[in-house]
Design an enzyme around this catalytic site. Structure first.
Site, PDB file in Angstrom:
ATOM      1  N   THR A  58       0.836  -1.192   0.000  1.00 50.41           N
ATOM      2  CA  THR A  58       0.000   0.000   0.000  1.00 50.41           C
ATOM      3  C   THR A  58       0.874   1.248   0.000  1.00 50.41           C
ATOM      4  OG1 THR A  58      -1.726  -1.155   1.217  1.00 50.41           O
ATOM      5  CG2 THR A  58      -1.801   1.248   1.234  1.00 50.41           C
ATOM      6  N   THR A  59       0.666   2.104  -0.960  1.00 46.88           N
ATOM      7  CA  THR A  59       1.370   3.384  -1.000  1.00 46.88           C
ATOM      8  C   THR A  59       0.407   4.561  -1.041  1.00 46.88           C
ATOM      9  OG1 THR A  59       1.519   3.231  -3.416  1.00 46.88           O
ATOM     10  CG2 THR A  59       3.388   2.399  -2.150  1.00 46.88           C
TER      11      THR A  59
END
Length: 277
Positions: A58-59
């Site tokens: 997840t960014t």
């Protein structure tokens, strides 16, 4: 008839005649298996694999919560956070509790990704249950939980898969009050007043100013009024904020969470605000 038989035998011999040497030189055998070696050739391990994206983390958090504010006063610690979970620009979830009681004497306020907040809550609750099960009459203290949270956040950061949260930890241990912040990189510190998200830019200067004006420390009523003023300011200025919020109070007798409360706001001067179109 005999002549036709001899001609047929000649044709059959020509059809099954041995191939020329050039036939073997120009023909190459295929691989023994997919992406494998051909007969007589060298094989490199591992076999070539089609290129593609590696493991993804997840960014860009999707459902998020905004600011968490905290202030230490004479006799306890107080936290405040609204109940809005924003789905991008959409005010999607309006009843998300972001003040999480970990023990009777410790409360955690979470800003950032809601899914990571729920995962972190599950990890900490499991940690507390295991420790209290292994040791008779053992209770996790607020400083111990604060240290544990810093280690969890830093370990996830080292794995290049951080929890996208900024956390405020408030608690009491042996009459000493704790108010600290941990960010998604594991950086941690303690302070008399703290703020995360947009509150670190808008509300924190106001809170510091009020604390500096009161050298003897704030009273409970002063701390509550200060948080109400800051939450109203954030609702006016932060598009991810909500007018519904909760307040957690931690004293030597335990914690108490009020809410959801609703701010009294006045938008009658909104038409006078210009220059931000």
């Amino acid at each position: 008839k005999i002549r036709r038989m001899l001609a047929a035998q000649k044709e059959s011999k020509m059809a099954f005649s041995a191939p020329s040497p050039s036939f073997f030189r120009d023909t190459k055998p295929g691989p023994l298996w997919s992406n494998g070696p051909a007969p007589g050739s060298l094989h490199e391990f591992p076999a070539k694999i089609a290129a593609g994206p590696g493991r993804q983390h997840t960014t860009r958090p999707i459902t998020t919560g905004t600011s968490v504010l905290g202030v230490r006063y004479n006799g306890g610690v107080m936290l405040a956070a609204d109940t809005l979970g924003s789905y991008g620009n959409l005010s999607r979830f309006r009843s998300v509790t972001r003040l999480i009681p970990l023990t009777k004497e410790c409360v955690m306020g979470c800003g950032g990704d809601i899914a990571d907040m729920q995962e972190l809550k599950s990890i900490l609750e499991s940690w507390i249950i295991v420790n209290e099960s292994l040791q008779y009459s053992y209770k996790e203290s607020a400083p111990a939980l604060f240290s544990t949270i810093t280690r969890v956040m830093y370990q996830r950061r080292c794995n290049m898969n951080p929890f996208w949260n900024n956390l405020v930890i408030a608690g009491v241990d042996d009459g000493k009050f704790l108010l600290g912040v941990v960010d998604k990189l594991g950086v941690a510190f303690e302070a008399p007043v703290v703020g995360t998200g947009y509150g670190a830019h808008l509300a924190l200067p106001l809170m510091r100013s009020e604390v500096e004006k009161t050298p003897g420390g704030l009273s409970k009523e002063q701390a509550r009024n200060l948080l109400l003023r800051c939450m109203r300011l954030l609702y006016y200025r932060d598009c991810r904020a909500s007018n519904k919020f909760e307040i957690a109070t931690i004293t030597t007798e335990g914690h108490e969470i009020e809410g959801p409360l609703t701010l009294e706001t006045d938008w009658s001067i909104a038409h006078m605000v210009q220059g931000f179109e």
